[in-house]
Design a protein around this motif. Structure first.
Motif, short mmCIF file in Angstrom:
data_model
loop_
_atom_site.label_atom_id
_atom_site.label_comp_id
_atom_site.label_asym_id
_atom_site.label_seq_id
_atom_site.Cartn_x
_atom_site.Cartn_y
_atom_site.Cartn_z
N CYS A 16 -27.39 -10.17 33.84
CA CYS A 16 -25.81 -9.61 33.96
C CYS A 16 -24.33 -10.42 33.94
N SER A 17 -24.95 -10.87 35.24
CA SER A 17 -23.50 -11.40 35.40
C SER A 17 -22.85 -12.47 34.58
N LYS A 18 -21.48 -12.34 34.91
CA LYS A 18 -20.55 -13.48 34.03
C LYS A 18 -20.61 -14.58 34.60
N PRO A 19 -19.75 -14.94 33.55
CA PRO A 19 -20.21 -16.37 34.15
C PRO A 19 -18.37 -17.31 34.72
N TYR A 20 -17.79 -16.01 34.62
CA TYR A 20 -16.59 -15.95 35.26
C TYR A 20 -16.03 -15.03 36.14
N ASP A 21 -17.01 -14.16 36.66
CA ASP A 21 -17.05 -14.14 38.19
C ASP A 21 -17.74 -14.96 39.60
N LYS A 22 -17.92 -15.63 39.15
CA LYS A 22 -17.76 -17.43 40.26
C LYS A 22 -16.33 -17.43 40.13
N TYR A 23 -15.67 -17.37 40.09
CA TYR A 23 -13.89 -17.39 40.41
C TYR A 23 -12.98 -16.09 41.15
N ILE A 24 -13.92 -15.23 41.23
CA ILE A 24 -13.66 -14.49 41.61
C ILE A 24 -13.43 -14.86 42.93
N GLY A 25 -12.39 -14.56 43.94
CA GLY A 25 -12.34 -14.80 45.59
C GLY A 25 -10.97 -15.55 45.77
N TYR A 26 -10.90 -16.15 46.90
CA TYR A 26 -9.57 -17.03 47.61
C TYR A 26 -10.44 -18.07 47.70
N TRP A 27 -8.67 -18.91 46.92
CA TRP A 27 -8.82 -20.18 47.65
C TRP A 27 -7.47 -20.87 48.02
N LYS A 28 -7.15 -21.91 48.47
CA LYS A 28 -5.95 -22.25 49.30
C LYS A 28 -6.46 -23.49 48.86
N LEU A 29 -5.13 -23.66 48.78
CA LEU A 29 -4.85 -25.25 47.91
C LEU A 29 -4.49 -26.15 48.90
N GLU A 30 -5.20 -27.35 48.52
CA GLU A 30 -6.02 -28.60 49.46
C GLU A 30 -4.90 -29.66 49.79
N ASP A 31 -4.69 -30.37 50.89
CA ASP A 31 -3.70 -32.03 50.57
C ASP A 31 -2.30 -31.69 50.07
N SER A 33 1.17 -29.84 51.74
CA SER A 33 1.90 -29.63 53.29
C SER A 33 2.75 -28.02 53.49
N TYR A 34 2.58 -27.09 51.96
CA TYR A 34 3.02 -25.98 51.47
C TYR A 34 1.66 -25.30 51.34
N SER A 35 1.45 -24.58 52.58
CA SER A 35 0.46 -23.59 52.25
C SER A 35 0.88 -22.68 51.47
N LYS A 36 -0.51 -22.41 50.68
CA LYS A 36 -0.42 -21.40 49.23
C LYS A 36 -1.86 -21.14 49.18
N ILE A 37 -2.19 -19.55 48.82
CA ILE A 37 -3.55 -19.56 48.78
C ILE A 37 -3.84 -18.26 47.58
N LEU A 38 -4.51 -18.47 46.13
CA LEU A 38 -4.04 -17.49 45.14
C LEU A 38 -5.78 -16.85 45.49
N GLU A 39 -5.94 -15.69 44.93
CA GLU A 39 -6.94 -14.55 44.52
C GLU A 39 -7.17 -14.75 42.91
N ILE A 40 -8.08 -14.64 43.00
CA ILE A 40 -8.40 -14.23 41.55
C ILE A 40 -9.29 -12.75 42.04
N ARG A 41 -9.23 -11.55 41.35
CA ARG A 41 -9.95 -10.42 40.76
C ARG A 41 -10.49 -9.82 39.97
N LYS A 42 -11.20 -9.22 40.08
CA LYS A 42 -11.84 -8.67 38.73
C LYS A 42 -11.51 -7.09 38.53
N GLU A 43 -11.00 -6.78 37.14
CA GLU A 43 -10.54 -5.39 37.45
C GLU A 43 -11.02 -4.73 36.05
N ALA A 44 -11.10 -3.52 35.91
CA ALA A 44 -12.46 -2.76 35.16
C ALA A 44 -13.54 -3.60 34.86
#
Length: 173
Positions: A16-31, A33-44
């Motif tokens: 039942c789980s979608k392969p796209y569900d693995k993307y859900i969460g918080y992701w921090k840019l690596e390496d 000097s500028y701190s950036k975090i993106l969030e992927i979430r599921k709606e509907a």
């Protein structure tokens, strides 16, 4: 019999789980000097959204940011830039994400909340620093110089106490 039911439940859940569900969460840019975090979430049911930088409420032009709808293609998510779909390449272990030349590392929700709190504290510190610094002219006499240098040292110390807090503080002379 129990083992059969456990195997059956496990199979049903993974099917039942979608392969796209693995993307859900918080992701921090690596390496960077500028701190950036993106969030992927599921709606509907099948809609996935990305907030490309949760640390900033506005974009570079000062407008409130909008989440982007991600497209699903070949068991990958990606963002449509109007010309093509830019794929989000997820590692096999699900712990890193590549978007063009940028690499993001998965972080927990608590780490994301801490980063947001630190950014807010840093912005407040910078605002207070700029207000207090206005009290000093560009060219100061010796007594004012001592007060200005104490202010610079104070805010430099306070800035170092907040993770990823970076704004320009001149060196005391």
């Amino acid at each position: 019999m129990r083992i059969f039911f456990l195997v059956l439940i496990t199979f049903a859940l993974t099917a039942c789980s979608k392969p796209y569900d693995k993307y859900i969460g918080y992701w921090k840019l690596e390496d960077s000097s500028y701190s950036k975090i993106l969030e992927i979430r599921k709606e509907a049911k099948d809609t996935y959204l990305v907030n490309e930088d949760i640390l900033n409420a506005a974009n570079l032009s000062g407008q409130n940011k909008k989440e982007l709808v991600l497209e699903q293609k070949d068991k990958q998510l990606g963002v449509n830039n109007g010309l093509t779909v830019i794929p989000f390449n997820l590692s096999d272990d699900g712990n890193s994400l590549r978007i063009r030349e940028n690499k993001y590392i998965k972080i927990t929700e608590n780490e994301a909340k801490t980063a947001i709190k630190n950014r807010q504290e840093c912005n407040q510190l910078e605002s207070t620093f700029r207000e207090q610094r206005l009290a000093f002219r560009v060219f100061v006499n010796e007594s004012e110089k001592k007060q200005r240098d104490e202010l610079l040292k104070k805010y430099s110390t306070l800035q170092n106490q907040i993770a990823d807090c970076k704004f320009h503080i001149p060196k005391a002379r």
